[in-house]
Structure formats: structure tokens, C-alpha cells
Design a protein around this motif. Sequence first.
Motif, PDB file in Angstrom:
ATOM      1  N   LEU A 529       0.818  -1.212   0.000  1.00 40.76           N
ATOM      2  CA  LEU A 529       0.000   0.000   0.000  1.00 40.76           C
ATOM      3  C   LEU A 529       0.857   1.269   0.000  1.00 40.76           C
ATOM      4  O   LEU A 529       0.402   2.334  -0.436  1.00 40.76           O
ATOM      5  N   ARG A 530       2.094   1.142   0.515  1.00 38.74           N
ATOM      6  CA  ARG A 530       2.965   2.324   0.626  1.00 38.74           C
ATOM      7  C   ARG A 530       3.299   2.866  -0.753  1.00 38.74           C
ATOM      8  O   ARG A 530       3.586   2.143  -1.697  1.00 38.74           O
ATOM      9  N   CYS A 531       3.253   4.177  -0.893  1.00 41.12           N
ATOM     10  CA  CYS A 531       3.632   4.822  -2.156  1.00 41.12           C
ATOM     11  C   CYS A 531       3.942   6.289  -1.874  1.00 41.12           C
ATOM     12  O   CYS A 531       3.686   6.793  -0.778  1.00 41.12           O
ATOM     13  N   THR A 532       4.490   6.945  -2.857  1.00 37.22           N
ATOM     14  CA  THR A 532       4.675   8.399  -2.775  1.00 37.22           C
ATOM     15  C   THR A 532       3.392   9.064  -3.241  1.00 37.22           C
ATOM     16  O   THR A 532       2.985   8.884  -4.400  1.00 37.22           O
ATOM     17  N   ASN A 533       2.760   9.781  -2.341  1.00 36.67           N
ATOM     18  CA  ASN A 533       1.519  10.496  -2.670  1.00 36.67           C
ATOM     19  C   ASN A 533       1.848  11.979  -2.744  1.00 36.67           C
ATOM     20  O   ASN A 533       2.131  12.621  -1.737  1.00 36.67           O
ATOM     21  N   ARG A 534       1.829  12.516  -3.960  1.00 35.70           N
ATOM     22  CA  ARG A 534       2.230  13.912  -4.169  1.00 35.70           C
ATOM     23  C   ARG A 534       1.048  14.867  -4.234  1.00 35.70           C
ATOM     24  O   ARG A 534       1.196  16.014  -4.643  1.00 35.70           O
ATOM     25  N   LYS A 535      -0.128  14.398  -3.849  1.00 35.30           N
ATOM     26  CA  LYS A 535      -1.277  15.291  -3.857  1.00 35.30           C
ATOM     27  C   LYS A 535      -1.077  16.430  -2.867  1.00 35.30           C
ATOM     28  O   LYS A 535      -0.394  16.275  -1.858  1.00 35.30           O
ATOM     29  N   ASP A 536      -1.694  17.587  -3.173  1.00 35.58           N
ATOM     30  CA  ASP A 536      -1.670  18.689  -2.209  1.00 35.58           C
ATOM     31  C   ASP A 536      -2.339  18.208  -0.932  1.00 35.58           C
ATOM     32  O   ASP A 536      -3.477  17.751  -0.945  1.00 35.58           O
ATOM     33  N   SER A 537      -1.614  18.305   0.143  1.00 32.53           N
ATOM     34  CA  SER A 537      -2.141  17.807   1.409  1.00 32.53           C
ATOM     35  C   SER A 537      -2.822  18.924   2.177  1.00 32.53           C
ATOM     36  O   SER A 537      -2.601  20.103   1.927  1.00 32.53           O
ATOM     37  N   GLN A 538      -3.629  18.518   3.111  1.00 33.96           N
ATOM     38  CA  GLN A 538      -4.293  19.492   3.974  1.00 33.96           C
ATOM     39  C   GLN A 538      -3.286  19.997   4.993  1.00 33.96           C
ATOM     40  O   GLN A 538      -2.643  19.211   5.683  1.00 33.96           O
ATOM     41  N   ALA A 539      -3.159  21.305   5.059  1.00 40.22           N
ATOM     42  CA  ALA A 539      -2.201  21.904   6.008  1.00 40.22           C
ATOM     43  C   ALA A 539      -2.811  21.906   7.411  1.00 40.22           C
ATOM     44  O   ALA A 539      -3.020  22.941   8.020  1.00 40.22           O
ATOM     45  N   GLN A 540      -3.118  20.700   7.892  1.00 41.83           N
ATOM     46  CA  GLN A 540      -3.716  20.576   9.218  1.00 41.83           C
ATOM     47  C   GLN A 540      -2.646  20.150  10.204  1.00 41.83           C
ATOM     48  O   GLN A 540      -1.524  19.812   9.840  1.00 41.83           O
ATOM     49  N   GLU A 541      -3.000  20.154  11.460  1.00 45.43           N
ATOM     50  CA  GLU A 541      -2.045  19.784  12.491  1.00 45.43           C
ATOM     51  C   GLU A 541      -1.847  18.265  12.502  1.00 45.43           C
ATOM     52  O   GLU A 541      -2.784  17.492  12.309  1.00 45.43           O
ATOM     53  N   LEU A 542      -0.617  17.846  12.693  1.00 50.91           N
ATOM     54  CA  LEU A 542      -0.318  16.451  12.981  1.00 50.91           C
ATOM     55  C   LEU A 542      -0.415  16.296  14.492  1.00 50.91           C
ATOM     56  O   LEU A 542       0.258  17.011  15.242  1.00 50.91           O
ATOM     57  N   THR A 543      -1.271  15.402  14.962  1.00 61.09           N
ATOM     58  CA  THR A 543      -1.511  15.302  16.406  1.00 61.09           C
ATOM     59  C   THR A 543      -0.298  14.710  17.122  1.00 61.09           C
ATOM     60  O   THR A 543       0.559  14.056  16.520  1.00 61.09           O
ATOM     61  N   ASP A 544      -0.263  14.928  18.421  1.00 58.39           N
ATOM     62  CA  ASP A 544       0.823  14.381  19.230  1.00 58.39           C
ATOM     63  C   ASP A 544       0.862  12.864  19.131  1.00 58.39           C
ATOM     64  O   ASP A 544       1.939  12.255  19.026  1.00 58.39           O
ATOM     65  N   SER A 545      -0.310  12.241  19.176  1.00 62.20           N
ATOM     66  CA  SER A 545      -0.355  10.770  19.138  1.00 62.20           C
ATOM     67  C   SER A 545       0.137  10.253  17.794  1.00 62.20           C
ATOM     68  O   SER A 545       0.812   9.212  17.731  1.00 62.20           O
ATOM     69  N   GLU A 546      -0.206  10.946  16.719  1.00 59.59           N
ATOM     70  CA  GLU A 546       0.276  10.534  15.401  1.00 59.59           C
ATOM     71  C   GLU A 546       1.789  10.679  15.305  1.00 59.59           C
ATOM     72  O   GLU A 546       2.483   9.795  14.773  1.00 59.59           O
ATOM     73  N   ALA A 547       2.311  11.782  15.797  1.00 56.90           N
ATOM     74  CA  ALA A 547       3.751  11.993  15.774  1.00 56.90           C
ATOM     75  C   ALA A 547       4.460  10.932  16.597  1.00 56.90           C
ATOM     76  O   ALA A 547       5.515  10.404  16.198  1.00 56.90           O
ATOM     77  N   GLU A 548       3.890  10.575  17.748  1.00 52.41           N
ATOM     78  CA  GLU A 548       4.496   9.556  18.607  1.00 52.41           C
ATOM     79  C   GLU A 548       4.464   8.189  17.938  1.00 52.41           C
ATOM     80  O   GLU A 548       5.432   7.419  18.013  1.00 52.41           O
ATOM     81  N   ALA A 549       3.360   7.884  17.264  1.00 52.94           N
ATOM     82  CA  ALA A 549       3.248   6.600  16.559  1.00 52.94           C
ATOM     83  C   ALA A 549       4.291   6.495  15.455  1.00 52.94           C
ATOM     84  O   ALA A 549       4.884   5.429  15.242  1.00 52.94           O
ATOM     85  N   LEU A 550       4.513   7.599  14.750  1.00 57.76           N
ATOM     86  CA  LEU A 550       5.511   7.597  13.685  1.00 57.76           C
ATOM     87  C   LEU A 550       6.912   7.413  14.244  1.00 57.76           C
ATOM     88  O   LEU A 550       7.741   6.685  13.672  1.00 57.76           O
ATOM     89  N   ALA A 551       7.188   8.066  15.340  1.00 58.63           N
ATOM     90  CA  ALA A 551       8.525   7.994  15.922  1.00 58.63           C
ATOM     91  C   ALA A 551       8.786   6.656  16.597  1.00 58.63           C
ATOM     92  O   ALA A 551       9.933   6.181  16.641  1.00 58.63           O
ATOM     93  N   SER A 552       7.723   6.026  17.086  1.00 60.92           N
ATOM     94  CA  SER A 552       7.904   4.814  17.896  1.00 60.92           C
ATOM     95  C   SER A 552       8.479   3.657  17.102  1.00 60.92           C
ATOM     96  O   SER A 552       9.143   2.784  17.665  1.00 60.92           O
ATOM     97  N   VAL A 553       8.247   3.625  15.803  1.00 59.89           N
ATOM     98  CA  VAL A 553       8.723   2.481  15.009  1.00 59.89           C
ATOM     99  C   VAL A 553      10.243   2.519  14.841  1.00 59.89           C
ATOM    100  O   VAL A 553      10.830   1.566  14.328  1.00 59.89           O
ATOM    101  N   LEU A 554      10.886   3.624  15.228  1.00 63.41           N
ATOM    102  CA  LEU A 554      12.335   3.750  15.075  1.00 63.41           C
ATOM    103  C   LEU A 554      13.064   3.590  16.401  1.00 63.41           C
ATOM    104  O   LEU A 554      14.271   3.834  16.480  1.00 63.41           O
ATOM    105  N   GLN A 555      12.363   3.157  17.446  1.00 59.90           N
ATOM    106  CA  GLN A 555      12.965   3.155  18.776  1.00 59.90           C
ATOM    107  C   GLN A 555      14.155   2.207  18.895  1.00 59.90           C
ATOM    108  O   GLN A 555      15.022   2.384  19.754  1.00 59.90           O
ATOM    109  N   ASN A 556      14.253   1.207  18.022  1.00 67.67           N
ATOM    110  CA  ASN A 556      15.370   0.264  18.084  1.00 67.67           C
ATOM    111  C   ASN A 556      16.504   0.633  17.137  1.00 67.67           C
ATOM    112  O   ASN A 556      17.462  -0.135  17.002  1.00 67.67           O
TER     113      ASN A 556
END
Length: 779
Positions: A529-556
Amino acid sequence: MSTWHEALQRASAAEADAYRPVILRPALADDRQALEALLERSRPVVHDRLQEQVRELVRVMHPAARLTAADLDAAAKAHLGGVSAADYGAWVYYPWSNRLVHLLDEEEFVRVRTDRNRNKITREEQEVLATKRVGVIGLSVGQSVSLTMAMERSFGEIRLADFDTLDLSNLNRIRAGVHELGSPKAVNTAREIAELDPYLRVVLFTEGITADNLDAFLTGGGKLDLLVEECDSVGIKILARQKARALGIPVVMDTSDRGLLDIERFDLEPERPLLHGTMEHLDVTLAMRATTAEEKLPFVIPLIGLENLSPRMKASMLEIESTVTSWPQLASAVAYGGGTGAQMSRRILLGEEVPSGRWWLDPDAAVKPTGLAEADHAKDKASHLQDLMPPHASSAGGNHTIVPGSADAARVPMTIEEARQLSLAGSLAPSGGNCQPWRFVHTGGRLLVFLDRQRAQSALDPGWRYAYLALGACIENIALSATQSGLHLDILRHESRPDDLVATVELRERSPAETVDKRERRLAQAIPLRCTNRKDSQAQELTDSEAEALASVLQNHSRVSLRIIRDRKTIDRIAALCGRAERIRALNTTCHHDMFVKEMRWTQEEAERTADGIDIDTLELSLSDRVGLRVASDPGAMKLLRSWGTGRAIEKLTAKGVRASAALAVLSAEDLGIGSAFEAGRALERFWLQATVEGILAHPVGAPIFMGIHGRWDEQGILSGHEHREAEAILSELIDIAGLNWGEPIFMVRLGRAGSPTRRSLRKPLEELFETKESLISA
């Protein structure tokens, strides 16, 4: 207020919109009386050179006679027949300049004024032309055509249509004086014609052409014999041609770039497609309703023939609303177009055989420097990408010498089907320019992963760091796919091998898939499913929980750090840096070739045939941006922008997309060694897969980084010293703005939310990437 200011306010241009001269013949009593009143009332500037005109007339009437000055004087006197010179001919009053000019009357005036036309235009042809009606819509190039035709007296009546007024910036190409600023362009052209030949009939449409008055323009007072169309409105261009075709009126259009001339003989071909069929696939009714640039582009592109524009015009197009305000036009090109347009118009009006068609009468292409040719493209840096490959580089398709990764006793033989499954997952990893720099070999129960330098070579990656970043992502996919299937692997990474073996993948054991960690399973499921999506994105806030989820996969991953930037002002500043870095990339000759020739796939057929590179449809461009990209693909246009020290449109296009992000993520590695790049690739893929799980788009925007570190390995001088210094300064600024206080930045993506991509980049079939060999023997 001062007295002179008051005087200025009271003053007004006399006869501001007047364009018709007043012709008074002293031989007529009413005209003589009007002339006397005019002299008393207006006190005009009088210009009387009738005697010289009569002498010229005598010479024209007796071309074979050798007349002395005395003979000419005597003949001129005889020609007047006792009539006073002041009473002979006509006095022409020009109210806009308050000039009164004494001229021969029409028949004699025309004979003398056109005498030097012969025999390029015969007297008989001149008489035919005097019966013709010509209409001109648009008075930039149109003015030049009109005045040239008036000089040759190629018509008896001309109708001029333009709603615009003269601005100072028009005077680079329109013949007018500064005292005429603010006057209608149609009035200015009519005055020029009148001052050249007061006997020509001129009819004005100062409101321009509309759907309401087009019929009157084409047929009022008699149908036009020829239409010269030079207006800016796409809708009027099409509507005028539709009407002209219905009426059997031929159309001539000159475009003042590369001498482009269009001729449409609707008088001979009543069913001829408009504009040579370039718009047959479009709903032309929409052209009249088009108001924005985006709405007009589908009609403008086939009209101008984008691929045939001059490099200077293409380069200028990219700078509109950046360093230039509008399309550039030069007086020389306008005058040249006026000449060719007038000549073809005259030939059509005289019934000569002039076919329909489109021609580029380009003087720059016709006149080239002797003995000075452009450097052969094959000798340009762009064609020397093979030189980037070190002597030991080879394709993985040949015979490879390998050293086993581990002892046979510690592993289980991997089946061909297992190796294919893992290779397929690995092949779905991201890579720069979608180059897919990997090859897979199943041999001796192992899976070997090689770097394919032929596919990986890139002007942007002389140190091969981004190739190894991609291979790290490939290996991470293999590891995740194996885990999902209950396969426990040993992965041995190799560094700097002459055969470009990157990793040996061995199967240690198999276990039930049910025991797989849920997060690892979710990441594995996200691989396809992963791909480069170059569509104009919504300039909305990335939530704290989303940021933490993204960072957590790199903890090792201790050799990698992640910085997520959510502050809007910081994102805006980094967006500007991205634009500046992309400008360096696009304007560099070799990088430009890499990007637009090697990477880009301009058609669906090309994308499907190669199954690699960047499909233009994956860029999610608006039509105007797509046109801009196509224009930017011209190396000549880029060379000009480089020499002009500009390219701001490239900066704006890049920065616009980056600004419309919820966040930016910067990945830093411990150092920029090959091993660190590989490990960063593994971390990157985990991060990207987690973003896919979270429904967050990730789009690489790392130009400030890969351009900034380029100089560390650029032994071939791909970038100039100045370009390296600028790129390094941009990277330094990024490090400071983003607060990157650990390691070396290696990758950056923008994050946001948008719908599914319109199209995904294609991947090569596994058969081209995977092979099975009985054995590979160690040296």
C-alpha cells in the motif's frame, strides 16, 4: 495649488478619440469655406509640399523621360493647368495633432505613393487590392500587419478591433509616441494609417470583439475578404474562426515567436477544422467561458504548439509572475510578423496559391554562426553519467563471486517460492527516481541482494548513499515480509564488495505466523500500500499521538534520529529552502538531464514500457504546473534561466507543495557512511510504512539535503563550485532552522492528508529482478 497645476487640470487632449482626418478640397466652395474657418478657429500647423509632389507625379507619369530640374518645374506647372498650387489637390486636417497637410488628391496621391511597389505589385493588382476589405483583431502584432498592409496599400478598407489602451510597457513593440499613452490601441493604429494615407477607409471597434458585434465586424458594410486574427482571448479566437469558416473568410495569424505563421483557407476549405484540427478534441464552447489561466490552458497549449516555442520564450514562461509580468514580445519579432503576415495576406487577396498550414519562419534558426556549433550533446556532462561508475561496477545479471554469509549448519534452505516472495516485497521499497537499484539471486538456499549500479547511477547521488538508502528500505521490506510469514532470517550486510553484493539473506527457521508481533504485521501488510503520494495535502495539524506513533517504530534504531517539524513558520522557511535547492538542481545541466530525460516518463505508454522512473501522472500537477514542467524540460530554456541568474518559478512551484503540509519529518544518520545510509533506509521504510498505516501521506522533499551533501563525493564536477557553496549554505540553514543537533541529515519528507493518489509509480516485473542459480562459487 500652483497656477500651472490648475492649468494642467483644465487642459485636455484635443479630439482625444479622433482618428479620421478631415479632407477639404479648395476647388469645392463648401470645402474652401470650411478650410478658411478652420484656419481662423484652430490655427493649425501647416505643411505644404505640394510642388514636390506634383514634380514626383510628373516623373511617375513619364518614367522613360530624362528630365532636368527645369524640365520638371515646367512640367509641373503645366500639369497644374493654371490652377493655383494652393487650390490644387486636397488639404488634410488631422485634428489630433492640429496639423493641416497639403496633398495630391486621391487618384494622383495613390499613383505616386505606390509607384515603388511596381512590379512586385502591378498597377492592375493594386486596383484589385483597393477593392478589398480586411479585418484585424488585436493590435500588437496586428498593428504591424495593419501598417505594413497600409504601406503597400493592400486593402481599400480595414476594420480594426481592440478594447485595450496604450500602456508604457506596450511601447517596446507598438509604434506610438509617449504623448499617446492612454489612448485606445485601435485609435493609435488608425491615426498611423491616416497619417500615412488619408484616403484609406478605416473602421474602428474600440470595444474589441464580442459575441454581440462579431457579425457586424465580419459583414457590416460588406463581407470581409480576409481576417487577420491576433487577439489574446482564446474564446474570441475560436468564435471568430467559427464565423469566418461559415462565411468563407480566410484567416491569417502570426505569433511573434520563431516566426510562427498560421493560415486557414476557409474560403477554399469550408469544412476545414479550426486551427488545423488542434482543438477538435476539445469542447470549444468552454473557451468562451474560460476566465482563469487553468481554464484557458487546454486551448492555449495546442494553439501555441508548446514543444515548438523558442528556448527564450519557454524560459520566460517559467518566470511569469516571478521576474516578468507577462509574455515577452519584441519589436523585431512583431515587425517580422507584420511583414510575413502582410505578405501572405496580400497574396491571398490577389488569389495566389497560398495553402492552409502552419509554418515556422524562424530567422534565428536560418542564420547560425559559421564554425561555431553547440557542443555535441553526447559530450555534455549529462551524457557522461557512465563516468560516475567506478571501474569495478557491474550489473548483477552476470556471474558473481560471493562468500557465504554464515555456516550451512546454522540455516534452513530457503525455497525458490520463499525467495520470490521476499524479493517481491523488497522490490516495493522506495528508491530515488524510482530507479529500483536492486537485483535478487536465489542460490544455494540463500537470497542474495545486489546493487544494480546501472540502474542506480545518478548525477544526484555520486556517492551512492541514496542507492544504499533504497537498498536498506528493500531489506527492511524483506525482513517484515518474512516475519509476517513466520520466517526467521539472518541478514548479513556486506560493504564495498567488488561484485556489489549488499546483503545475504538466510533462513534460520520457520514458525507459525500467528506468533508475529501485531505492529510488525501491520507494517508488513502496508508494504504493497505504501507509495509516494504527491497530492496537495491538507495543512492541518499532525496530532501528538500521530507523531508519537511515527517515531515509535524507530525506537530500536540507535544509529538514526527523527525530527518531526509541525510549526507553521518553520515549515514555511524550510519550504523556501526546498525551492532554492530544487532551482539549483533544475538549472544544472547534468542534473537536469537526469531529472527530465532519465527519470521522467511523459506518457502512459512510456511509463508502462519501462516500468520505472517518474510517471508524470504521479506528480499530481495542475494543468498549468504540468505545462510549466514540460517547458522546464527544455535544456535550452534552463540554460537561459541559468545565464539570467533566475529560476524563481521553480522555487515557487516546489515551495508551494511543501507549505501545504501538516508536518515535515527529517531523518538523520549517525554519519554518512555506506553502512549508516543502509541503516537509515531501513528506518525510513519503517517510518513510511507506519505513516501508511496511519493514513498519512509521505512525499520526499529532500533537495536541501541531497544537494547540500553532493559535494562530498562530486569528483566529476557535476555541480560548479558556486552551486556547491550555495547548496551547502542551504543545508546549513536547514540544520539551523530545524534544530538538527545530532548526526547528519539524510532524508526529509512532507506529511499530510489527502485522497488516494491518481496513479502509482509502476514497478518492474519480478522476472527482470529475480533469478535462480545453481551455485555461485567463492574465489
